[in-house]
Motif scaffolding. Structure first.
Motif, PDB file in Angstrom:
ATOM      1  N   LEU A  52       0.824  -1.214   0.000  1.00 40.25           N
ATOM      2  CA  LEU A  52       0.000   0.000   0.000  1.00 40.25           C
ATOM      3  C   LEU A  52       0.852   1.256   0.000  1.00 40.25           C
ATOM      4  O   LEU A  52       0.542   2.242  -0.684  1.00 40.25           O
ATOM      5  N   SER A  53       1.929   1.237   0.760  1.00 41.18           N
ATOM      6  CA  SER A  53       2.798   2.414   0.778  1.00 41.18           C
ATOM      7  C   SER A  53       3.498   2.592  -0.567  1.00 41.18           C
ATOM      8  O   SER A  53       3.698   3.718  -1.027  1.00 41.18           O
ATOM      9  N   TRP A  54       3.857   1.493  -1.221  1.00 39.04           N
ATOM     10  CA  TRP A  54       4.474   1.599  -2.540  1.00 39.04           C
ATOM     11  C   TRP A  54       3.494   2.188  -3.560  1.00 39.04           C
ATOM     12  O   TRP A  54       3.847   3.080  -4.319  1.00 39.04           O
ATOM     13  N   PHE A  55       2.260   1.662  -3.554  1.00 40.74           N
ATOM     14  CA  PHE A  55       1.252   2.179  -4.482  1.00 40.74           C
ATOM     15  C   PHE A  55       0.969   3.660  -4.215  1.00 40.74           C
ATOM     16  O   PHE A  55       0.818   4.449  -5.150  1.00 40.74           O
ATOM     17  N   SER A  56       0.888   4.048  -2.956  1.00 43.27           N
ATOM     18  CA  SER A  56       0.627   5.460  -2.662  1.00 43.27           C
ATOM     19  C   SER A  56       1.806   6.328  -3.088  1.00 43.27           C
ATOM     20  O   SER A  56       1.609   7.438  -3.581  1.00 43.27           O
ATOM     21  N   THR A  57       3.022   5.823  -2.929  1.00 48.26           N
ATOM     22  CA  THR A  57       4.195   6.596  -3.343  1.00 48.26           C
ATOM     23  C   THR A  57       4.250   6.740  -4.856  1.00 48.26           C
ATOM     24  O   THR A  57       4.572   7.811  -5.371  1.00 48.26           O
ATOM     25  N   VAL A  58       3.911   5.692  -5.557  1.00 46.19           N
ATOM     26  CA  VAL A  58       3.984   5.732  -7.019  1.00 46.19           C
ATOM     27  C   VAL A  58       2.812   6.509  -7.622  1.00 46.19           C
ATOM     28  O   VAL A  58       2.978   7.260  -8.588  1.00 46.19           O
ATOM     29  N   LEU A  59       1.623   6.360  -7.049  1.00 48.42           N
ATOM     30  CA  LEU A  59       0.433   6.963  -7.653  1.00 48.42           C
ATOM     31  C   LEU A  59       0.044   8.316  -7.044  1.00 48.42           C
ATOM     32  O   LEU A  59      -0.307   9.246  -7.775  1.00 48.42           O
ATOM     33  N   LEU A  60       0.070   8.443  -5.742  1.00 46.00           N
ATOM     34  CA  LEU A  60      -0.467   9.640  -5.099  1.00 46.00           C
ATOM     35  C   LEU A  60       0.553  10.746  -4.871  1.00 46.00           C
ATOM     36  O   LEU A  60       0.215  11.929  -4.981  1.00 46.00           O
ATOM     37  N   VAL A  61       1.785  10.395  -4.535  1.00 43.95           N
ATOM     38  CA  VAL A  61       2.782  11.423  -4.221  1.00 43.95           C
ATOM     39  C   VAL A  61       3.028  12.353  -5.407  1.00 43.95           C
ATOM     40  O   VAL A  61       3.003  13.579  -5.234  1.00 43.95           O
ATOM     41  N   PRO A  62       3.235  11.852  -6.631  1.00 45.95           N
ATOM     42  CA  PRO A  62       3.425  12.791  -7.743  1.00 45.95           C
ATOM     43  C   PRO A  62       2.204  13.678  -7.987  1.00 45.95           C
ATOM     44  O   PRO A  62       2.342  14.868  -8.276  1.00 45.95           O
ATOM     45  N   ILE A  63       1.013  13.120  -7.835  1.00 52.16           N
ATOM     46  CA  ILE A  63      -0.201  13.905  -8.042  1.00 52.16           C
ATOM     47  C   ILE A  63      -0.306  15.005  -7.000  1.00 52.16           C
ATOM     48  O   ILE A  63      -0.604  16.171  -7.319  1.00 52.16           O
ATOM     49  N   LEU A  64      -0.051  14.672  -5.742  1.00 51.42           N
ATOM     50  CA  LEU A  64      -0.133  15.675  -4.679  1.00 51.42           C
ATOM     51  C   LEU A  64       0.918  16.767  -4.850  1.00 51.42           C
ATOM     52  O   LEU A  64       0.631  17.951  -4.630  1.00 51.42           O
ATOM     53  N   LEU A  65       2.130  16.388  -5.229  1.00 52.59           N
ATOM     54  CA  LEU A  65       3.168  17.395  -5.423  1.00 52.59           C
ATOM     55  C   LEU A  65       2.848  18.316  -6.598  1.00 52.59           C
ATOM     56  O   LEU A  65       3.023  19.533  -6.512  1.00 52.59           O
ATOM     57  N   LEU A  66       2.372  17.741  -7.697  1.00 52.94           N
ATOM     58  CA  LEU A  66       2.009  18.572  -8.853  1.00 52.94           C
ATOM     59  C   LEU A  66       0.812  19.470  -8.543  1.00 52.94           C
ATOM     60  O   LEU A  66       0.769  20.636  -8.950  1.00 52.94           O
ATOM     61  N   ALA A  67      -0.165  18.941  -7.814  1.00 53.54           N
ATOM     62  CA  ALA A  67      -1.323  19.753  -7.439  1.00 53.54           C
ATOM     63  C   ALA A  67      -0.916  20.877  -6.495  1.00 53.54           C
ATOM     64  O   ALA A  67      -1.395  22.015  -6.620  1.00 53.54           O
ATOM     65  N   GLY A  68      -0.026  20.597  -5.566  1.00 52.22           N
ATOM     66  CA  GLY A  68       0.460  21.636  -4.663  1.00 52.22           C
ATOM     67  C   GLY A  68       1.223  22.709  -5.405  1.00 52.22           C
ATOM     68  O   GLY A  68       1.064  23.906  -5.135  1.00 52.22           O
ATOM     69  N   LEU A  69       2.045  22.302  -6.346  1.00 51.33           N
ATOM     70  CA  LEU A  69       2.796  23.262  -7.155  1.00 51.33           C
ATOM     71  C   LEU A  69       1.855  24.116  -8.003  1.00 51.33           C
ATOM     72  O   LEU A  69       2.017  25.342  -8.085  1.00 51.33           O
ATOM     73  N   ALA A  70       0.870  23.492  -8.615  1.00 51.53           N
ATOM     74  CA  ALA A  70      -0.098  24.240  -9.432  1.00 51.53           C
ATOM     75  C   ALA A  70      -0.908  25.207  -8.566  1.00 51.53           C
ATOM     76  O   ALA A  70      -1.150  26.350  -8.962  1.00 51.53           O
ATOM     77  N   HIS A  71      -1.311  24.771  -7.387  1.00 51.39           N
ATOM     78  CA  HIS A  71      -2.076  25.634  -6.491  1.00 51.39           C
ATOM     79  C   HIS A  71      -1.238  26.828  -6.051  1.00 51.39           C
ATOM     80  O   HIS A  71      -1.728  27.967  -6.034  1.00 51.39           O
ATOM     81  N   ALA A  72       0.015  26.592  -5.716  1.00 48.60           N
ATOM     82  CA  ALA A  72       0.894  27.687  -5.302  1.00 48.60           C
ATOM     83  C   ALA A  72       1.098  28.686  -6.440  1.00 48.60           C
ATOM     84  O   ALA A  72       1.092  29.906  -6.222  1.00 48.60           O
ATOM     85  N   ALA A  73       1.249  28.171  -7.660  1.00 44.96           N
ATOM     86  CA  ALA A  73       1.427  29.057  -8.815  1.00 44.96           C
ATOM     87  C   ALA A  73       0.170  29.881  -9.077  1.00 44.96           C
ATOM     88  O   ALA A  73       0.254  31.085  -9.386  1.00 44.96           O
ATOM     89  N   LEU A  74      -0.995  29.270  -8.942  1.00 43.32           N
ATOM     90  CA  LEU A  74      -2.239  30.012  -9.165  1.00 43.32           C
ATOM     91  C   LEU A  74      -2.448  31.088  -8.104  1.00 43.32           C
ATOM     92  O   LEU A  74      -2.884  32.203  -8.416  1.00 43.32           O
ATOM     93  N   VAL A  75      -2.152  30.769  -6.859  1.00 43.79           N
ATOM     94  CA  VAL A  75      -2.302  31.755  -5.783  1.00 43.79           C
ATOM     95  C   VAL A  75      -1.324  32.901  -5.996  1.00 43.79           C
ATOM     96  O   VAL A  75      -1.686  34.076  -5.846  1.00 43.79           O
ATOM     97  N   LEU A  76      -0.088  32.591  -6.371  1.00 44.27           N
ATOM     98  CA  LEU A  76       0.904  33.626  -6.619  1.00 44.27           C
ATOM     99  C   LEU A  76       0.484  34.509  -7.780  1.00 44.27           C
ATOM    100  O   LEU A  76       0.580  35.740  -7.712  1.00 44.27           O
ATOM    101  N   ASN A  77      -0.023  33.903  -8.847  1.00 44.12           N
ATOM    102  CA  ASN A  77      -0.470  34.662 -10.011  1.00 44.12           C
ATOM    103  C   ASN A  77      -1.671  35.539  -9.659  1.00 44.12           C
ATOM    104  O   ASN A  77      -1.759  36.687 -10.088  1.00 44.12           O
ATOM    105  N   ARG A  78      -2.601  35.004  -8.862  1.00 45.43           N
ATOM    106  CA  ARG A  78      -3.760  35.788  -8.454  1.00 45.43           C
ATOM    107  C   ARG A  78      -3.348  36.982  -7.611  1.00 45.43           C
ATOM    108  O   ARG A  78      -3.870  38.092  -7.778  1.00 45.43           O
ATOM    109  N   ASN A  79      -2.376  36.803  -6.729  1.00 42.36           N
ATOM    110  CA  ASN A  79      -1.896  37.899  -5.900  1.00 42.36           C
ATOM    111  C   ASN A  79      -1.187  38.962  -6.732  1.00 42.36           C
ATOM    112  O   ASN A  79      -1.324  40.154  -6.478  1.00 42.36           O
ATOM    113  N   ARG A  80      -0.440  38.549  -7.731  1.00 41.65           N
ATOM    114  CA  ARG A  80       0.229  39.517  -8.618  1.00 41.65           C
ATOM    115  C   ARG A  80      -0.787  40.319  -9.414  1.00 41.65           C
ATOM    116  O   ARG A  80      -0.643  41.522  -9.591  1.00 41.65           O
ATOM    117  N   LEU A  81      -1.823  39.646  -9.905  1.00 41.80           N
ATOM    118  CA  LEU A  81      -2.856  40.361 -10.669  1.00 41.80           C
ATOM    119  C   LEU A  81      -3.616  41.328  -9.787  1.00 41.80           C
ATOM    120  O   LEU A  81      -3.994  42.420 -10.227  1.00 41.80           O
TER     121      LEU A  81
END
Length: 85
Positions: A52-81
């Motif tokens: 289960l930990s292997w599956f979560s590392t392979v499937l969920l960790v990249p998704i969570l990191l990319l979603a966090g990065l996208a969310h941070a970029a959107l918030v930063l862009n919204r604040n700049r605008l």
């Protein structure tokens, strides 16, 4: 930014759990997936946790990191605008 921190924290916790289980030798107990039980019920539980930990590392960790990065970029862009208006 609270959501970003939660996503990144969750990803780090999952990756750390996998790393700990891997260092403890969990890979050797994954044979329970093929029906070969090594180590009795305790070994089976350890193998299930490792899988289960292997599956979560392979499937969920990249998704969570990319979603966090996208969310941070959107918030930063919204604040700049908002500053330019």
């Amino acid at each position: 930014m609270k959501a970003t921190k939660r996503m990144v924290t969750a990803a780090l916790v999952m990756a750390t759990a996998y790393l700990v289980l891997h260092l403890l030798g969990g890979r050797g107990y994954v044979g329970m997936l093929s029906g070969t039980l090594a180590g009795g019920p305790a070994g089976m539980a350890f193998g299930v946790l490792y899988a289960l930990s292997w599956f979560s590392t392979v499937l969920l960790v990249p998704i969570l990191l990319l979603a966090g990065l996208a969310h941070a970029a959107l918030v930063l862009n919204r604040n700049r605008l908002a500053r330019w208006r």
